[in-house]
Motif scaffolding. Structure first.
Motif, short mmCIF file in Angstrom:
data_model
loop_
_atom_site.label_atom_id
_atom_site.label_comp_id
_atom_site.label_asym_id
_atom_site.label_seq_id
_atom_site.Cartn_x
_atom_site.Cartn_y
_atom_site.Cartn_z
N ASP A 1 40.62 66.95 56.02
CA ASP A 1 40.31 65.54 56.26
C ASP A 1 41.06 64.97 57.46
OD1 ASP A 1 42.93 65.16 55.40
OD2 ASP A 1 42.39 64.17 53.51
N ARG B 1 44.37 64.91 58.05
CA ARG B 1 45.78 64.60 57.84
C ARG B 1 46.65 65.80 58.16
NH1 ARG B 1 46.34 62.81 51.86
NH2 ARG B 1 44.60 64.29 51.66
N SER B 2 47.91 65.52 58.49
CA SER B 2 48.85 66.61 58.68
C SER B 2 49.19 67.21 57.32
CB SER B 2 50.12 66.11 59.36
OG SER B 2 50.90 65.34 58.45
N GLU C 1 51.66 65.11 55.42
CA GLU C 1 51.06 63.97 54.71
C GLU C 1 50.38 64.43 53.42
OE1 GLU C 1 49.92 61.04 58.46
OE2 GLU C 1 48.65 62.78 58.04
N TRP C 2 49.70 65.56 53.49
CA TRP C 2 49.00 66.07 52.31
C TRP C 2 50.01 66.44 51.21
CZ3 TRP C 2 48.81 70.52 49.39
CH2 TRP C 2 47.70 70.68 48.56
#
Length: 394
Positions: free
Chosen positions: A50, A52-53, A56-57
């Motif tokens: 999606d 995101r890094s 972040e996940w």
């Protein structure tokens, strides 16, 4: 849970223009492609589908799976077409102290003269993926190095004198580690350039059968970094030519430089580097000498253990990481038990991997990785290819 991962290659100047592209089965970009990072290190985190890094996940979607919010390791594919800098990495204590010192001094973390960009140590290992992988790793046995240096003739006598390590106050020879530390300090001091140039010139004309490969490498290094004192520092180091599937492990303080080839590299999650030559970048000689382990010895080749068709590469005493390797084929699928969060990649072929607990699937081809959360327990792989898994150490 399974989280697919991708990242763009980093375009360091020493990177190959072809090796990573060939691995991934695509056309070269024409630019150097040096490393692909599969991890959450803020310097270049991998990306989930999606956008995101990975960091972040991990801090959101992975909650409740047993995955840490920060990974203890960083997995890379590394492709060297020309030599990397000679370097060493700090211990955990040295990294914490150095990072705090530079933070207190207000030195920006992206400053060229910054040494400690985080507070972690950086032991590392690399497994050859290309047919051969050439590296310099560790300081060679001192008597052998003296024999090599003596073969260069009169121009190398100042270097031979430093390697003999006489203590001016006692007139006695110092230990081999002290002699090597002192020699490296002299070579990098800025006062030895005349001798460096003379030694390199002598090496260009030398013909010592025993050291033909080492002398060929010195000539190559000087072509890439003419006049760099690191060319002579390299004369003190073990030349290692790994065959496909072989590995070296580099603990804190050990000088090393990767020269040419494609490999899977795994390290503690850090970007702390103390350089010792073969680079136009900042060299903090005093700090390098402080972290340096000058103990001479054989190349730090790392032998894997093997169980159930899975090789395990692990550095002694390192709890941050271990690297698993399995060759999967149509008649030899693999189910690998996992003890903690894992990242899987392949370096050949195509594999279907399944988290045994959740039943989630992912397709692995070179250039695409997957993070496997601890609650999966194990990973099943089918198809045909070379599978590498980064896992926490023991």
């Amino acid at each position: 849970m399974l989280a697919p991962l991708v990242n763009e290659p980093r375009d360091y100047a020493w990177g190959s223009t072809t090796l990573i592209a060939e691995l991934e089965g695509r056309a070269p970009t024409g630019r150097p492609e040096a490393e692909v990072w599969y991890g959450d290190h803020p310097g270049d985190p991998a990306v989930v589908p999606d956008g995101r890094s990975l960091g972040e996940w991990l801090s959101s979607d992975a909650a409740g799976t047993g995955a840490p919010q920060r990974l203890p390791y960083l997995l890379k594919v590394l492709a060297a077409a020309s030599p990397l800098s000679i370097q060493a990495h700090p211990s955990k204590r040295q990294a914490e102290q150095g990072f705090a010192r530079e933070e207190d001094a207000g030195l920006p973390r992206d400053a060229a003269e910054r040494t400690y960009r985080d507070d972690n140590h950086k032991p590392e290992l690399i497994v050859a993926v290309s047919d051969t992988f050439t590296a310099l790793a560790g300081l060679r046995d001192l008597e052998t190095t003296k024999r090599l240096v003596a073969s260069l003739g009169p121009a190398a006598e100042p270097l031979l004198g430093h390697l003999s390590g006489m203590d001016a106050s006692t007139g006695l020879s110092t230990s081999a580690p002290d002699a090597l530390r002192g020699t490296i300090a002299w070579l990098l001091s800025g006062t030895a350039q005349h001798d460096v140039d003379a030694i390199v010139a002598a090496a260009a004309d030398a013909d010592a059968t025993e050291f033909r490969a080492e002398l060929d490498l010195v000539r190559h290094l000087n072509d890439v970094y003419p006049g760099d004192p690191g060319v002579v520092v390299a004369l003190l180091m073990n030349l290692v030519v790994l065959q496909r599937g072989e590995a070296v492990f580099v603990p804190a303080g050990v000088l090393h430089a990767y020269v040419a080839g494609l490999g899977v590299e795994l390290m503690a999650a850090s970007d702390n580097v103390l350089r010792g030559g073969l680079t136009p970048k900042h060299i903090d000689v005093a700090e390098l000498l402080d972290v340096l382990d000058p103990t001479p010895g054989p190349p730090p080749v790392l032998r894997p253990t093997e169980a159930g068709g899975v090789e395990r590469f692990a550095g002694p005493g390192i709890s941050d990481f271990a690297l698993l390797h399995a060759r999967v084929s149509a008649d030899a699928s693999a189910e690998i038990a996992l003890d903690g969060v894992a990242i899987a990649i392949v370096t050949s072929g195509q594999l279907e991997v399944v988290g045994v607990s959740s039943g989630e699937h992912a397709t692995l081809i070179p250039g695409v990785g997957v993070l496997v959360t601890p609650d999966e327990g194990s990973l099943r792989a089918t198809g045909e290819g070379d599978l590498f898994l980064a896992v926490p150490g023991r």
